[in-house]
Design a protein around this motif. Structure first.
Motif, PDB file in Angstrom:
ATOM      1  N   ARG A  49     -58.385  14.512 -15.213  1.00  0.00           N
ATOM      2  CA  ARG A  49     -58.759  13.379 -14.363  1.00  0.00           C
ATOM      3  C   ARG A  49     -59.928  12.632 -14.983  1.00  0.00           C
ATOM      4  NH1 ARG A  49     -60.906  15.407  -9.770  1.00  0.00           N
ATOM      5  NH2 ARG A  49     -59.058  16.711  -9.545  1.00  0.00           N
ATOM      6  N   GLU A  50     -60.902  13.406 -15.428  1.00  0.00           N
ATOM      7  CA  GLU A  50     -62.105  12.816 -16.038  1.00  0.00           C
ATOM      8  C   GLU A  50     -61.744  11.962 -17.261  1.00  0.00           C
ATOM      9  OE1 GLU A  50     -65.460  14.488 -18.988  1.00  0.00           O
ATOM     10  OE2 GLU A  50     -64.824  15.894 -17.425  1.00  0.00           O
ATOM     11  N   LYS A  51     -60.821  12.433 -18.086  1.00  0.00           N
ATOM     12  CA  LYS A  51     -60.458  11.713 -19.315  1.00  0.00           C
ATOM     13  C   LYS A  51     -59.299  10.738 -19.097  1.00  0.00           C
ATOM     14  CE  LYS A  51     -63.175  14.127 -22.166  1.00  0.00           C
ATOM     15  NZ  LYS A  51     -64.257  13.518 -22.968  1.00  0.00           N
ATOM     16  N   GLU A  52     -58.832  10.672 -17.860  1.00  0.00           N
ATOM     17  CA  GLU A  52     -57.714   9.792 -17.509  1.00  0.00           C
ATOM     18  C   GLU A  52     -56.468  10.048 -18.354  1.00  0.00           C
ATOM     19  OE1 GLU A  52     -58.854   5.617 -16.869  1.00  0.00           O
ATOM     20  OE2 GLU A  52     -60.931   6.331 -16.776  1.00  0.00           O
ATOM     21  N   ILE A  53     -56.147  11.326 -18.465  1.00  0.00           N
ATOM     22  CA  ILE A  53     -54.956  11.744 -19.207  1.00  0.00           C
ATOM     23  C   ILE A  53     -53.943  12.311 -18.227  1.00  0.00           C
ATOM     24  CG2 ILE A  53     -54.058  13.357 -20.938  1.00  0.00           C
ATOM     25  CD1 ILE A  53     -55.966  11.301 -22.141  1.00  0.00           C
ATOM     26  N   ARG A  54     -52.706  11.926 -18.356  1.00  0.00           N
ATOM     27  CA  ARG A  54     -51.659  12.568 -17.551  1.00  0.00           C
ATOM     28  C   ARG A  54     -50.893  13.543 -18.434  1.00  0.00           C
ATOM     29  NH1 ARG A  54     -48.460   8.820 -13.611  1.00  0.00           N
ATOM     30  NH2 ARG A  54     -47.866  10.885 -12.840  1.00  0.00           N
ATOM     31  N   LEU A  55     -50.825  14.785 -17.969  1.00  0.00           N
ATOM     32  CA  LEU A  55     -50.261  15.862 -18.781  1.00  0.00           C
ATOM     33  C   LEU A  55     -49.041  16.459 -18.076  1.00  0.00           C
ATOM     34  CD1 LEU A  55     -50.677  17.598 -21.338  1.00  0.00           C
ATOM     35  CD2 LEU A  55     -52.075  19.145 -19.965  1.00  0.00           C
ATOM     36  N   PHE A  56     -47.966  16.563 -18.821  1.00  0.00           N
ATOM     37  CA  PHE A  56     -46.711  17.075 -18.272  1.00  0.00           C
ATOM     38  C   PHE A  56     -46.267  18.290 -19.076  1.00  0.00           C
ATOM     39  CE2 PHE A  56     -47.152  12.617 -17.438  1.00  0.00           C
ATOM     40  CZ  PHE A  56     -46.752  12.473 -16.120  1.00  0.00           C
ATOM     41  N   MET A  76     -51.094  24.936 -26.133  1.00  0.00           N
ATOM     42  CA  MET A  76     -51.775  24.345 -24.978  1.00  0.00           C
ATOM     43  C   MET A  76     -53.283  24.294 -25.204  1.00  0.00           C
ATOM     44  SD  MET A  76     -50.861  22.912 -22.147  1.00  0.00           S
ATOM     45  CE  MET A  76     -49.271  23.532 -21.569  1.00  0.00           C
ATOM     46  N   TYR A  77     -53.815  25.303 -25.884  1.00  0.00           N
ATOM     47  CA  TYR A  77     -55.241  25.284 -26.230  1.00  0.00           C
ATOM     48  C   TYR A  77     -55.543  24.040 -27.064  1.00  0.00           C
ATOM     49  CZ  TYR A  77     -59.811  26.999 -27.779  1.00  0.00           C
ATOM     50  OH  TYR A  77     -61.163  27.130 -28.033  1.00  0.00           O
ATOM     51  N   ALA A  78     -54.675  23.750 -28.018  1.00  0.00           N
ATOM     52  CA  ALA A  78     -54.867  22.575 -28.881  1.00  0.00           C
ATOM     53  C   ALA A  78     -54.926  21.298 -28.044  1.00  0.00           C
ATOM     54  CB  ALA A  78     -53.735  22.486 -29.911  1.00  0.00           C
ATOM     55  N   LEU A  97     -58.225  18.921 -27.794  1.00  0.00           N
ATOM     56  CA  LEU A  97     -58.181  17.526 -28.268  1.00  0.00           C
ATOM     57  C   LEU A  97     -58.509  16.555 -27.141  1.00  0.00           C
ATOM     58  CD1 LEU A  97     -55.053  17.858 -30.595  1.00  0.00           C
ATOM     59  CD2 LEU A  97     -57.429  17.585 -31.319  1.00  0.00           C
ATOM     60  N   VAL A  98     -58.060  16.889 -25.927  1.00  0.00           N
ATOM     61  CA  VAL A  98     -58.420  16.047 -24.773  1.00  0.00           C
ATOM     62  C   VAL A  98     -59.941  16.063 -24.605  1.00  0.00           C
ATOM     63  CG1 VAL A  98     -58.334  15.860 -22.247  1.00  0.00           C
ATOM     64  CG2 VAL A  98     -56.224  16.286 -23.543  1.00  0.00           C
ATOM     65  N   LYS A  99     -60.516  17.267 -24.670  1.00  0.00           N
ATOM     66  CA  LYS A  99     -61.961  17.422 -24.525  1.00  0.00           C
ATOM     67  C   LYS A  99     -62.704  16.590 -25.559  1.00  0.00           C
ATOM     68  CE  LYS A  99     -62.462  21.744 -23.179  1.00  0.00           C
ATOM     69  NZ  LYS A  99     -62.491  23.183 -23.525  1.00  0.00           N
ATOM     70  N   LYS A 100     -62.178  16.568 -26.777  1.00  0.00           N
ATOM     71  CA  LYS A 100     -62.833  15.836 -27.867  1.00  0.00           C
ATOM     72  C   LYS A 100     -62.596  14.329 -27.786  1.00  0.00           C
ATOM     73  CE  LYS A 100     -63.026  19.629 -31.160  1.00  0.00           C
ATOM     74  NZ  LYS A 100     -62.194  20.489 -32.023  1.00  0.00           N
ATOM     75  N   GLY A 101     -61.850  13.900 -26.791  1.00  0.00           N
ATOM     76  CA  GLY A 101     -61.657  12.470 -26.597  1.00  0.00           C
ATOM     77  C   GLY A 101     -60.713  11.825 -27.605  1.00  0.00           C
ATOM     78  N   VAL A 102     -59.792  12.614 -28.143  1.00  0.00           N
ATOM     79  CA  VAL A 102     -58.869  12.106 -29.157  1.00  0.00           C
ATOM     80  C   VAL A 102     -57.850  11.115 -28.568  1.00  0.00           C
ATOM     81  CG1 VAL A 102     -56.954  12.832 -30.653  1.00  0.00           C
ATOM     82  CG2 VAL A 102     -59.128  14.071 -30.715  1.00  0.00           C
ATOM     83  N   PHE A 103     -57.522  11.295 -27.278  1.00  0.00           N
ATOM     84  CA  PHE A 103     -56.478  10.457 -26.677  1.00  0.00           C
ATOM     85  C   PHE A 103     -57.091   9.343 -25.841  1.00  0.00           C
ATOM     86  CE2 PHE A 103     -54.958  14.885 -26.868  1.00  0.00           C
ATOM     87  CZ  PHE A 103     -54.015  14.723 -27.864  1.00  0.00           C
ATOM     88  N   ALA A 104     -56.533   8.159 -25.985  1.00  0.00           N
ATOM     89  CA  ALA A 104     -57.021   7.010 -25.212  1.00  0.00           C
ATOM     90  C   ALA A 104     -56.798   7.254 -23.725  1.00  0.00           C
ATOM     91  CB  ALA A 104     -56.274   5.751 -25.655  1.00  0.00           C
ATOM     92  N   PRO A 105     -57.729   6.780 -22.871  1.00  0.00           N
ATOM     93  CA  PRO A 105     -57.505   6.880 -21.424  1.00  0.00           C
ATOM     94  C   PRO A 105     -56.161   6.249 -21.071  1.00  0.00           C
ATOM     95  CG  PRO A 105     -59.734   6.100 -21.878  1.00  0.00           C
ATOM     96  CD  PRO A 105     -59.005   6.132 -23.193  1.00  0.00           C
TER      97      PRO A 105
END
Ligand code: PLP
Length: 297
Positions: free
Chosen positions: A19-26, A256-258, A262-270
């Motif tokens: 939610r914080e990084k505005e990523i939707r994960l499926f 899943m760890y990866a 990567l989400v934590k590191k901000g690799v993916f655009a919101p």
């Protein structure tokens, strides 16, 4: 022949970090295809089973270790489809949970020293040369039939994504998914997470099998095949307790760890939409129960 009912559910995952990084994960729950013919192994076996039927062969011969998800899947599938199954098993006969189940499903196990195990064709020929009732199925279900079966995963997706994440042992599953997505005209970038060290050969193999680009993400092997570190085990425990979905430390846990790292590191655009493939294979967990037992907390 029983039906090939391969269609797994797709779910969304919710975590504060997402939610914080505005990523939707499926997550594509291929672990739910079947309890023993699990995940990608079902997809990889499908066209081998059809080939056996078309060529009038009633005996599958294959290869794997004492924890192999592929052997368990082959043993169960053979039983279900009325075929015989034999496995050359690498190493000593240690009676793992997986081997118990393979035996219950009627698979003949031939334990083979590590030296002879290397040359699978020679092993096969030593016992089955000239036997026209036998179908050779490569270790892990790798090969053309496997790729074709895995490509069908893409047909089940309701929509395109920005990224797809998949664990890789041989790369067969990843290659199939890349082919399937391309055939559907999807733009999702496939991120391949090898679970072993020195996996550049996987990248080369996949490149040979597809013209589509993909990301190779080799930083999450945790020391090598079936190697773990406390932070991986802890991640798996946190993930499983938050979702009710199990991950195994050999494949899907690392993948899943990866994703989360990567989400934590901000690799993916919101706004990014990421699909993970749960390739199943949860029996590997039982081979590592002591490691989880040792985990503090
Ligand atoms: C076998 C297996 C894989 C590896 O699949 P490849 O097609 O060999 O890359 C990934 N995940 C799980 C759970 C498996 O059992």
């Amino acid at each position: 022949m029983p039906e090939f009912d391969i269609h797994s559910p797709l779910e969304e995952l919710f975590f504060p970090l997402l939610r914080e990084k505005e990523i939707r994960l499926f997550i594509k729950r291929d672990d739910m295809i079947h309890p023993f013919i699990s995940g990608n192994k079902w997809r990889k076996l499908k066209y081998n089973l059809l080939r056996a039927e078309a060529e009038n062969k009633d005996h599958l011969v294959t290869f794997g270790g004492v924890w192999s998800n592929h052997l368990l899947a082959t043993a169960c599938a053979a039983a279900r489809f009325g075929l015989k199954a034999t496995a050359f098993v690498r190493g000593e006969d240690i009676n793992t949970e997986s081997m118990v189940l393979c035996r219950l499903f009627g698979m003949q196990l031939r334990f083979t020293d590590r030296e002879s195990y290397r040359d699978k064709r020679a092993l096969f020929n030593s016992a089955f040369a000239g036997d026209s009732s036998v179908l050779f199925v490569d270790e892990g279900g790798a090969g053309t039939e496997g790729i074709k079966g895995c490509a069908e995963l893409a047909d089940e997706l309701p929509e395109d994504y920005d990224h797809v994440f998949c664990a890789a042992g041989t790369g067969t599953t990843a290659a199939g998914i890349i082919q399937g997505l391309t055939a559907r005209g999807f733009n999702a970038k496939v991120n391949v997470v090898p679970v072993l060290k020195g996996a550049e050969f996987i990248e080369e193999e996949i490149s040979k099998l597809t013209d589509a680009g993909f990301n190779f993400v080799p930083a999450y092997h945790f020391g090598g095949y079936a190697k773990t570190q406390p932070e991986l085990l802890e991640f798996i425990r946190n993930f499983s307790s938050a979702t009710g979905i199990l991950l195994d430390p050999v494949y899907t846990g690392k993948m899943m760890y990866a994703v989360f790292d990567l989400v934590k590191k901000g690799v993916f655009a919101p706004g990014s939409r990421i699909l993970t493939i749960h390739t199943g294979g949860l029996f590997g967990l039982l081979g590592m129960k002591d490691r989880f037992f040792m985990l503090p907390g």
